[in-house]
Design an enzyme around this catalytic site. Structure first.
Site, PDB file in Angstrom:
ATOM      1  N   GLY A 150     164.042 101.219  98.987  1.00 13.92           N
ATOM      2  CA  GLY A 150     164.191  99.955  98.253  1.00 13.92           C
ATOM      3  C   GLY A 150     162.900  99.444  97.650  1.00 13.92           C
ATOM      4  O   GLY A 150     162.839  98.323  97.156  1.00 13.92           O
ATOM      5  N   ASP A 196     156.500  97.868  82.123  1.00 15.32           N
ATOM      6  CA  ASP A 196     156.306  96.584  82.816  1.00 15.32           C
ATOM      7  C   ASP A 196     154.832  96.170  82.748  1.00 15.32           C
ATOM      8  O   ASP A 196     154.517  95.007  82.445  1.00 15.32           O
ATOM      9  CB  ASP A 196     156.778  96.732  84.271  1.00 15.32           C
ATOM     10  CG  ASP A 196     156.489  95.504  85.104  1.00 15.32           C
ATOM     11  OD1 ASP A 196     157.182  94.489  84.909  1.00 15.32           O
ATOM     12  OD2 ASP A 196     155.566  95.542  85.935  1.00 15.32           O
ATOM     13  N   ILE A 221     149.862  86.040  92.382  1.00 19.27           N
ATOM     14  CA  ILE A 221     148.442  85.825  92.050  1.00 19.27           C
ATOM     15  C   ILE A 221     148.354  84.780  90.931  1.00 19.27           C
ATOM     16  O   ILE A 221     148.989  84.959  89.899  1.00 19.27           O
ATOM     17  CB  ILE A 221     147.778  87.135  91.543  1.00 19.27           C
ATOM     18  CG1 ILE A 221     147.999  88.284  92.522  1.00 19.27           C
ATOM     19  CG2 ILE A 221     146.306  86.911  91.259  1.00 19.27           C
ATOM     20  CD1 ILE A 221     147.556  89.642  91.962  1.00 19.27           C
ATOM     21  N   ARG A 253     179.714  83.969  95.286  1.00 15.81           N
ATOM     22  CA  ARG A 253     180.350  84.190  96.592  1.00 15.81           C
ATOM     23  C   ARG A 253     179.345  84.638  97.656  1.00 15.81           C
ATOM     24  O   ARG A 253     179.489  84.309  98.823  1.00 15.81           O
ATOM     25  CB  ARG A 253     181.441  85.255  96.460  1.00 15.81           C
ATOM     26  CG  ARG A 253     182.521  84.870  95.450  1.00 15.81           C
ATOM     27  CD  ARG A 253     183.558  85.968  95.324  1.00 15.81           C
ATOM     28  NE  ARG A 253     184.450  85.992  96.462  1.00 15.81           N
ATOM     29  CZ  ARG A 253     185.556  85.280  96.561  1.00 15.81           C
ATOM     30  NH1 ARG A 253     185.904  84.460  95.596  1.00 15.81           N
ATOM     31  NH2 ARG A 253     186.326  85.354  97.624  1.00 15.81           N
ATOM     32  N   ARG A 254     178.351  85.416  97.257  1.00 13.07           N
ATOM     33  CA  ARG A 254     177.443  86.015  98.248  1.00 13.07           C
ATOM     34  C   ARG A 254     176.641  84.922  98.966  1.00 13.07           C
ATOM     35  O   ARG A 254     176.126  83.993  98.328  1.00 13.07           O
ATOM     36  CB  ARG A 254     176.487  86.982  97.546  1.00 13.07           C
ATOM     37  CG  ARG A 254     175.618  87.794  98.461  1.00 13.07           C
ATOM     38  CD  ARG A 254     175.010  88.979  97.713  1.00 13.07           C
ATOM     39  NE  ARG A 254     174.234  88.556  96.550  1.00 13.07           N
ATOM     40  CZ  ARG A 254     172.944  88.221  96.598  1.00 13.07           C
ATOM     41  NH1 ARG A 254     172.292  88.252  97.743  1.00 13.07           N
ATOM     42  NH2 ARG A 254     172.297  87.875  95.495  1.00 13.07           N
ATOM     43  N   THR A 312     167.017  87.638  94.324  1.00 14.51           N
ATOM     44  CA  THR A 312     165.939  87.650  95.327  1.00 14.51           C
ATOM     45  C   THR A 312     164.916  86.544  95.069  1.00 14.51           C
ATOM     46  O   THR A 312     164.569  85.772  95.969  1.00 14.51           O
ATOM     47  CB  THR A 312     165.234  89.025  95.287  1.00 14.51           C
ATOM     48  OG1 THR A 312     166.231  90.025  95.467  1.00 14.51           O
ATOM     49  CG2 THR A 312     164.193  89.137  96.368  1.00 14.51           C
ATOM     50  N   GLY A 344     157.932  90.566  94.895  1.00 16.25           N
ATOM     51  CA  GLY A 344     158.515  90.167  96.167  1.00 16.25           C
ATOM     52  C   GLY A 344     159.006  88.734  96.139  1.00 16.25           C
ATOM     53  O   GLY A 344     158.550  87.909  95.353  1.00 16.25           O
ATOM     54  N   LYS A 363     153.024  92.835  80.789  1.00 19.47           N
ATOM     55  CA  LYS A 363     152.068  91.909  81.416  1.00 19.47           C
ATOM     56  C   LYS A 363     150.744  91.918  80.655  1.00 19.47           C
ATOM     57  O   LYS A 363     150.131  90.860  80.434  1.00 19.47           O
ATOM     58  CB  LYS A 363     151.875  92.303  82.879  1.00 19.47           C
ATOM     59  CG  LYS A 363     153.157  92.117  83.703  1.00 19.47           C
ATOM     60  CD  LYS A 363     153.090  92.801  85.049  1.00 19.47           C
ATOM     61  CE  LYS A 363     154.372  92.584  85.843  1.00 19.47           C
ATOM     62  NZ  LYS A 363     154.486  93.462  87.026  1.00 19.47           N
TER      63      LYS A 363
HETATM   64  N1  HSE Z   1     158.565  95.780  89.065  1.00 23.16           N
HETATM   65  C1  HSE Z   1     157.309  95.098  89.139  1.00 23.16           C
HETATM   66  C2  HSE Z   1     156.334  95.896  89.975  1.00 23.16           C
HETATM   67  C3  HSE Z   1     157.410  93.743  89.760  1.00 23.16           C
HETATM   68  O1  HSE Z   1     156.674  96.954  90.500  1.00 23.16           O
HETATM   69  O2  HSE Z   1     155.193  95.470  90.072  1.00 23.16           O
HETATM   70  C4  HSE Z   1     157.907  92.719  88.815  1.00 23.16           C
HETATM   71  O3  HSE Z   1     156.998  92.510  87.782  1.00 23.16           O
END
Ligand code: HSE
Length: 446
Positions: free
Chosen positions: A189, A203, A138, A50-51, A15, A309, A207
């Site tokens: 999704g 996550d 950001i 392939r995709r 993505t 995104g 960060k």
């Molecule tokens: N999975 C993370 C979020 C995005 O939900 O913010 C990638 O860092």
């Protein structure tokens, strides 16, 4: 200043990789006008060749050979968008070893292996840029490194994970429990099939690790950061705290503590947090991210935007490509240290233990509805020097759960967390208390 193109190789055509190709193509003229020369996507490597990603690849070599991409003499900057740890680490170190600059969005890789990767890059005289790893689109890292570099950073508070902010916002809006909202987010999704890195706070802790290093010159210490996710947050918590003027957010928090001897310690933690509904961070809804940074010269600042995104993340990746391309053209890598402090001044700094934190708490006791229970709980809190600011006894709150237990909600006055933990240990041992007490920290000055 027109000139030769700088060659880019992209490893990982998912993505974000597709977004990078789109930004390079759609914004080609604005990029060249700002740079004075073009960026040229030379080749792409991905196991899935392939995709159809829906983007034209005229003149771009596309195969599954990431090592050959790294070794290609036409590639000056390698974009690593593989994700995960092992393959990404190997590819990144190989690129550095071959004298290639690296752009990555991989916060997990840098939070765990950043010391090794940045050392290797410094020795080799190449750049590793990672704007997309924190806050998606950001420009928070560039702001920390450059725009705020005149400041001693006092504190930062951030909504750094879009998935959890989306789930908490939906829980507020629908009154539904965590599991139901997460399931719907997965079906739509918005949340990963394996959501544990997001919902367990990992996550956000990755960060925060990077931001803490950049804010305070502290060596990366991901494994030491106390981390708690949002699985335990209930509709009751949301409702009761909203009525009292709070919102619950999964925050990453970091603060500088300077002792009387001038010694520095770092407070760093990720957990659900109650913040005043009037604060700017409380107004950040859905999958958006925001990071509030307080500097001793600038005062409060706030950075807001899409934390994930395809296109927002690609925006950050391509900005890094542009910065490195400029350096290549000027023959000068390493203009700004990746973690904001030059490596000699990145030091291990002790973390402040949670037990030393001082603040108000929201507590939910689960107890049998017997006379005198509240008095025993209050007594234990009092014995540990913890004042009660309010007890919530709303009709809905007092509804009995299975087995005849009721939730008892208490807001404390400011107290030392160590004392609160000791009191909770005693309270949870009482025969009338039927489930472990829940604690959510209150952060007032956000
Ligand atoms: N999975 C993370 C979020 C995005 O939900 O913010 C990638 O860092």
């Amino acid at each position: 200043m027109a000139g030769d193109a700088v060659g880019v190789g992209l490893i990982g055509f998912g993505t974000i990789g597709t977004g990078v190709v789109k930004v390079l193509q759609r914004n080609e003229s604005v990029l060249s006008e700002r740079l004075g020369f073009p960026l040229r996507l030379v080749r792409i490597a991905d196991l899935d060749t392939r995709r159809d990603r829906g983007v034209p690849l005229d003149g771009v070599r596309f195969d599954d050979d990431s090592d050959a991409l790294i070794d290609d003499p036409e590639v000056s900057i390698v974009v690593e968008l593989v994700g995960g740890y092992d393959a990404a680490r190997r590819l990144t170190l190989r690129a550095i070893d071959r004298g290639k600059h690296v752009v990555t969005a991989n916060k997990a890789l840098l939070a765990l292996h950043g010391n090794e990767i940045f050392d290797a890059a410094a020795r080799k005289g190449v750049d590793v840029a990672f704007e997309a790893s924190v806050g998606g689109g950001i420009p928070i890292l560039r702001s920390m490194r450059e725009g705020l570099s005149a400041n001693r950073i006092d504190s930062l508070h951030g909504i750094m994970n879009g998935t959890t902010n989306y789930v908490l916002t939906e829980m507020e809006e629908t009154g539904e429990p965590f599991e139901a909202v997460l399931k719907r987010a997965q079906d739509l999704g918005y949340a990963e099939a394996d959501p544990s890195f997001d919902v367990d706070g990992v996550d956000a802790a990755h960060k925060l690790t990077l931001l803490t290093a950049m804010a305070f010159g502290a060596e990366l210490t991901f494994k030491e950061i106390p981390t708690e996710g949002i699985r335990g947050v209930t509709p009751l918590d949301i409702e009761v705290t909203r009525d009292l003027g709070y919102r619950i957010k999964l925050l990453g928090i970091a603060k500088l503590h300077v002792g009387e001897d001038g010694g520095e310690r770092i407070e760093a933690r990720v957990h659900p947090t109650l913040i005043p509904a009037s604060s700017l961070l409380a107004k950040v809804d859905g999958a958006m991210n925001a990071i509030a940074v307080h500097g001793n010269a600038v005062g409060p600042t706030l950075f807001y935007g899409a934390g994930a995104g395809e296109m927002p993340t690609a925006s950050a990746v391509v900005a890094d490509l542009m910065e490195i391309a400029r350096e290549i053209r000027r023959g000068q890598a390493g203009r700004v240290a990746p973690l904001s402090y030059v490596p000699d001044h990145l030091r291990p700094k002790p973390l402040v233990p949670l037990a030393e934190l001082h603040g108000r708490c929201y507590l939910v006791f689960t107890a049998l509805d017997h006379p005198g229970v509240l008095a025993r709980i209050a007594g234990e809190l009092g014995d540990h020097g913890i004042g009660i600011q309010s007890v919530v006894q709303k009709g809905e709150v007092a509804q009995k759960e299975q087995g005849g237990s009721v939730p008892v909600v208490v807001f404390t006055h400011p107290a030392r967390e160590g004392a609160v933990r000791q009191a909770l240990e005693r309270i949870d041992g009482l025969p009338e208390v039927t489930a472990p007490t829940r604690l959510i920290r209150i952060e007032e000055g956000v």
